[in-house]
Motif scaffolding. Structure first.
Motif, mmCIF file in Angstrom:
data_model
loop_
_atom_site.group_PDB
_atom_site.id
_atom_site.type_symbol
_atom_site.label_atom_id
_atom_site.label_comp_id
_atom_site.label_asym_id
_atom_site.label_seq_id
_atom_site.Cartn_x
_atom_site.Cartn_y
_atom_site.Cartn_z
ATOM 1 N N LYS A 63 5.259 8.487 -25.285
ATOM 2 C CA LYS A 63 3.940 9.064 -25.547
ATOM 3 C C LYS A 63 2.902 8.003 -25.888
ATOM 4 O O LYS A 63 1.713 8.164 -25.572
ATOM 5 N N THR A 101 -0.565 7.807 -24.114
ATOM 6 C CA THR A 101 -1.800 8.080 -24.861
ATOM 7 C C THR A 101 -2.886 7.075 -24.460
ATOM 8 O O THR A 101 -4.051 7.442 -24.227
ATOM 9 N N PHE A 142 -7.786 5.829 -22.094
ATOM 10 C CA PHE A 142 -8.686 4.858 -21.444
ATOM 11 C C PHE A 142 -9.229 5.395 -20.133
ATOM 12 O O PHE A 142 -10.406 5.209 -19.821
ATOM 13 N N GLU A 160 -9.742 8.505 -19.431
ATOM 14 C CA GLU A 160 -10.727 9.509 -19.854
ATOM 15 C C GLU A 160 -12.035 8.835 -20.261
ATOM 16 O O GLU A 160 -13.135 9.221 -19.844
ATOM 17 N N ASP A 202 -4.071 -0.763 -28.924
ATOM 18 C CA ASP A 202 -4.826 -0.209 -27.798
ATOM 19 C C ASP A 202 -5.399 1.161 -28.133
ATOM 20 O O ASP A 202 -6.565 1.444 -27.866
ATOM 21 N N ILE A 203 -4.559 2.005 -28.765
ATOM 22 C CA ILE A 203 -5.031 3.346 -29.130
ATOM 23 C C ILE A 203 -6.116 3.242 -30.203
ATOM 24 O O ILE A 203 -7.156 3.917 -30.148
ATOM 25 N N LEU A 255 -9.206 2.111 -28.607
ATOM 26 C CA LEU A 255 -9.721 3.183 -27.762
ATOM 27 C C LEU A 255 -10.574 4.159 -28.578
ATOM 28 O O LEU A 255 -11.704 4.498 -28.212
ATOM 29 N N ASN A 299 -14.818 4.697 -28.638
ATOM 30 C CA ASN A 299 -15.490 5.974 -28.410
ATOM 31 C C ASN A 299 -16.351 6.393 -29.591
ATOM 32 O O ASN A 299 -17.452 6.925 -29.417
ATOM 33 N N ALA A 329 2.744 11.238 -32.122
ATOM 34 C CA ALA A 329 3.630 11.610 -31.016
ATOM 35 C C ALA A 329 4.592 12.708 -31.479
ATOM 36 O O ALA A 329 5.250 13.346 -30.681
ATOM 37 N N SER A 353 5.489 16.076 -32.180
ATOM 38 C CA SER A 353 4.791 17.268 -31.694
ATOM 39 C C SER A 353 5.432 18.561 -32.195
ATOM 40 O O SER A 353 5.003 19.649 -31.853
ATOM 41 N N LYS A 367 -0.005 13.278 -29.533
ATOM 42 C CA LYS A 367 -0.153 12.287 -28.460
ATOM 43 C C LYS A 367 0.603 12.756 -27.222
ATOM 44 O O LYS A 367 1.699 13.316 -27.375
ATOM 45 N N PRO A 368 0.207 12.537 -26.054
ATOM 46 C CA PRO A 368 -1.088 11.928 -25.716
ATOM 47 C C PRO A 368 -2.226 12.937 -25.895
ATOM 48 O O PRO A 368 -2.167 14.017 -25.310
ATOM 49 N N PHE A 369 -3.194 12.566 -26.723
ATOM 50 C CA PHE A 369 -4.282 13.517 -27.011
ATOM 51 C C PHE A 369 -5.483 13.222 -26.093
ATOM 52 O O PHE A 369 -5.577 12.146 -25.494
ATOM 53 N N SER A 370 -6.341 14.191 -26.047
ATOM 54 C CA SER A 370 -7.549 14.000 -25.235
ATOM 55 C C SER A 370 -8.633 13.397 -26.121
ATOM 56 O O SER A 370 -8.884 13.877 -27.231
ATOM 57 N N VAL A 371 -9.247 12.326 -25.646
ATOM 58 C CA VAL A 371 -10.295 11.659 -26.427
ATOM 59 C C VAL A 371 -11.452 12.636 -26.675
ATOM 60 O O VAL A 371 -12.011 12.698 -27.770
ATOM 61 N N ALA A 372 -11.698 13.458 -25.673
ATOM 62 C CA ALA A 372 -12.799 14.424 -25.789
ATOM 63 C C ALA A 372 -12.546 15.408 -26.919
ATOM 64 O O ALA A 372 -13.446 15.718 -27.707
ATOM 65 N N ALA A 373 -11.280 15.855 -27.040
ATOM 66 C CA ALA A 373 -10.927 16.807 -28.090
ATOM 67 C C ALA A 373 -11.134 16.181 -29.451
ATOM 68 O O ALA A 373 -11.674 16.802 -30.373
#
Lengths: 591, 134
Positions: free
Chosen positions: A382, A386, A391, A393, B15-16, B19, B23, B86, B88, B107-113
């Motif tokens: 995951k 992720t 990225f 997105e 990285d996350i 990220l 945003n 992660a 869940s 995870k993996p989550f939506s950045v928009a959410a």
């Protein structure tokens, strides 16, 4: 004293008693009857003789004046009559007497008062037995009246000594007593032989039954006679036979049970009603590290100090209901146990408790490992996903226009896609190795050649980090192995040795001869591993430095794969390390 | 417009972390980044953040512990806690809720959410968190 109570004595004594009693009875009645008969005979004979004399005297003048005549008559009769004859007149005076000389006759005392004479004078036959002072012996006297025309004129008395009767009776008694004596001896001898015939086998039976009672069944009672004792002996023999069979059967069963008890992996303890240990098997000793045998008879809580266990025992003993529970012990050993406690019911009451203790620590550990592995896999999958999703997105949401970052973002997406690729491929390798479907294609593998080939694959990494490689494996180092899999092992180990090395570091590959095995060591001059990490380094997803490993593209599965492959080859893996100086990973392979 | 809310990102994967930071910064938030549990604890006990974006599997102290500590001893006011993990399972989500997490993204989550939640929180006063998310 025992002899007096013994059967032999009782039997002999009763025989003797019977003999004595019957002989005494016979003697007593025989004596009486013989005596009576002899007297009767004697009386009859005297009576007839007296009557004979009376007939001669009836016409004779019975007076003292005619004494001389009577004397002559008496003397004449005497040889024919074997008795003493006395003739008495009415007044009681003796007129004639056969045993005395005539001169004494008239001087003799008056006989009128003698009982027999008295009766005769009254007209009936008189008789009397008494001791004669004249003849100094017991005499039978018989007197009859002398009659002349129905008038009594005198008395004739006959006397006869009784010693003949006495002698005859004495003779008879002597014979009887003699017989009795011999009969007694005979009875004693025969009785002894006969009773011995009964008592001796009985004693033998008693002796052997005593042996049976203490479990000695080596002997049998020998008594071939078909009597009651023979039957008893047969019955006892059969009983001994069936007892022996039953006992050996029980012994065999208990031996089998004992073998099960001794060899069971599960620990077994039996405790009595007071929670004291009656027995336990070797497994329980090794589980709880009990060294002494002195635990028997001690309360279970003293040996295994666990309240929960003690409570289980208590509840089973009180309720008689079986209990099954999982128990986590921290002392004396840190383990998880499945405890099955069952009551031992004896005559309706619970007399003991049987505890079966199954060490399920390993099972639990495996379960936990599996659960952890699933959680780890999901986490490991995951995390890159992720980043990729996030990225992409972000790029789509406008970051594509951000020239400064967009390229970098795509690079990150690429890295993570690669990471996912590596991870999935390592997971598949591991799963394949674990499935046991992994058949080894064993052949002669030249480890030296294989290592050289692997090192060629790392040329660019070695150059980039300025690593010095020292391959000192001898030429033609042959091992029995699956070439592809051992190549994977070498790749993983050398990859680690380069990745975790410092700039201008050293990687050494060398071997050691272990007899029937070859030991290959891959040594680096990297950061080394802390002692606390060494024991876990071969675990799946275990990474000493997570961030560093990830940045180096590691999946956390490399060493785990190494371990699996080597174990499939029946070899061993290991690591020695000094923090800051480097690590030496090694594995062994059969020659 | 300049957003006044202060946000801290506690996430060990760089990285996350980057990220999320990228945003949020683009949405003009005041962003602080930490990469392990211990640094997060230190930061949170000395400084107030309106929103805490918290990973669970962290080196050092894990996200659950940080969440609990934060709810028990908040520094100068309640924080809005968004868990990202992660993990869940329902069990983990319920546990996070009990510990006082206000939102949970797997995870993996939506950045928009994530951005939607942050923007929504941004519209509210701190004390309204309880009303909206309980």
């Amino acid at each position: 004293m025992f002899f007096l109570k013994s059967l032999k004595f009782k039997l002999l004594f009763s025989y003797l008693l019977v003999i004595l009693f019957s002989f005494s009875l016979a003697t007593f009645f025989l004596n009486k009857r013989l005596e009576a008969n002899s007297l009767h005979e004697l009386k009859n004979s005297l009576t007839s003789q007296a009557l004979l004399i009376e007939s001669r005297l009836s016409s004779v003048n019975l007076s003292q004046a005619n004494a001389a005549g009577l004397e002559t008559l008496v003397k004449e009769l005497t040889p024919r009559i074997k008795a003493r004859i006395t003739i008495i007149d009415m007044a009681g005076n003796v007129l004639a007497e056969s045993e005395r000389p005539f001169s004494d006759t008239l001087k003799m005392e008056n006989h009128a008062q003698r009982p027999e004479v008295k009766e005769a004078l009254n007209g009936v036959t008189g008789e009397n037995i008494r001791y004669s002072s004249t003849l100094k012996m017991k005499m039978l006297y018989l007197a009859i009246p002398i009659k002349l025309a129905n008038a009594i004129t005198g008395v004739v008395r006959l006397a006869m000594p009784l010693d003949s009767v006495e002698r005859m009776l004495f003779g008879v008694r002597k014979i009887i007593y003699l017989n009795m004596f011999f009969a007694s001896i005979l009875v004693f001898v025969l009785g002894f032989i006969f009773t011995s015939g009964i008592v001796n086998p009985l004693n033998k039976i008693i002796y052997l039954s005593r042996k049976f009672s203490v479990g000695d069944f080596n002997h049998r009672i020998y008594h071939p006679a078909k009597d009651e004792i023979g039957e008893l002996a047969d019955t006892l023999n059969k009983m001994a036979q069936s007892l022996e069979e039953k006992i050996s059967e029980v012994k065999l069963k208990s031996q089998q049970l004992e073998a099960v008890f001794q060899s069971m992996i599960e620990g077994i303890i039996v405790v009595d009603k007071q929670s004291r240990i009656i027995s336990m098997n070797p497994s329980i000793k090794s589980i709880f590290d009990i060294r002494s045998d002195s635990s028997f008879g001690k309360p279970v809580i003293e040996i295994i100090r666990n309240n929960e266990l003690a409570e289980i025992v208590k509840s089973v003993l009180n309720s008689g209901q079986a209990v099954s529970r999982e128990l986590t012990l921290l002392w004396p050993v840190e383990k998880v146990f499945q405890v099955n406690a069952a009551p031992v019911i004896e005559k309706g009451t619970c007399s003991a408790c049987l505890l079966v203790i199954h060490d399920i620590s390993e099972i639990r550990k495996l379960e936990n490992m599996r659960r952890d592995f699933v959680a780890n896999v999901s986490h490991e999958l995951k995390t890159p996903l992720t980043s990729i999703k996030g990225f992409v997105e972000t790029l789509l949401e406008g970051a594509l226009e951000d020239k400064e970052n967009s390229r970098n973002f795509l690079k990150i997406v690429q890295d993570h896609a690669n990471r996912l690729d590596n991870l999935i491929s390592d997971l598949l390798k591991l799963s394949y190795l674990e499935s046991k479907g992994a058949l080894l294609k064993k052949q002669d593998v030249d480890l030296s050649k294989l290592t050289k080939e692997v090192l060629v694959g790392f040329t660019s990494q070695i150059r980039n980090k300025n690593i010095e490689v020292e391959n000192s494996l001898p030429e033609a180092l042959i091992a029995q192995a699956d070439a592809d899999k051992i190549e994977q092992v070498l790749i993983n180990l050398i990859d680690n040795a380069i990745k975790f090395n410092k700039e201008r570091g050293l990687v050494k590959v060398y071997s050691q001869d272990m007899g029937d095995k070859i030991k290959i060591i891959v040594e680096d001059s990297g950061v080394g591993i802390l002692p606390r990490d060494i024991s876990r380094i071969f675990e799946r997803f275990y990474r000493v430095d997570k961030a560093r490993s990830r940045s180096l593209g590691g999946t956390g599965l490399g060493l785990s794969i190494v371990k699996h492959i080597i174990e499939l080859h029946a070899g061993n893996t290991g690591v020695e390390s000094t923090e800051g100086l480097g690590s030496a990973f090694w594995f062994t392979l059969p020659k | 417009m300049k957003n006044s809310k202060k946000i801290i990102i506690v996430e060990d994967d760089p990285d996350i972390n980057n990220l999320i930071a990228y945003n949020l910064r683009k949405a003009s938030f005041n962003v602080e980044q930490v990469f392990d549990g211990l640094s997060a604890e230190q930061k949170l006990s000395n400084e107030y953040f309106d929103i805490v974006i918290l990973d669970i599997m962290l080196p050092g102290i894990d996200g659950f512990d940080i969440c609990r500590n934060l709810k028990e001893n908040p520094f100068n006011g309640r924080n809005f806690i968004i868990m990202i993990s992660a993990k869940s399972s329902q069990k983990d989500q319920l546990y996070a809720h009990i510990l006082g997490a206000d939102a949970y993204l797997t995870k993996p989550f939506s950045v928009a959410a994530l951005m939607d939640i942050v923007k929504e929180v941004n519209q509210m006063q701190s004390q309204d968190f309880v009303v909206t998310h309980k």
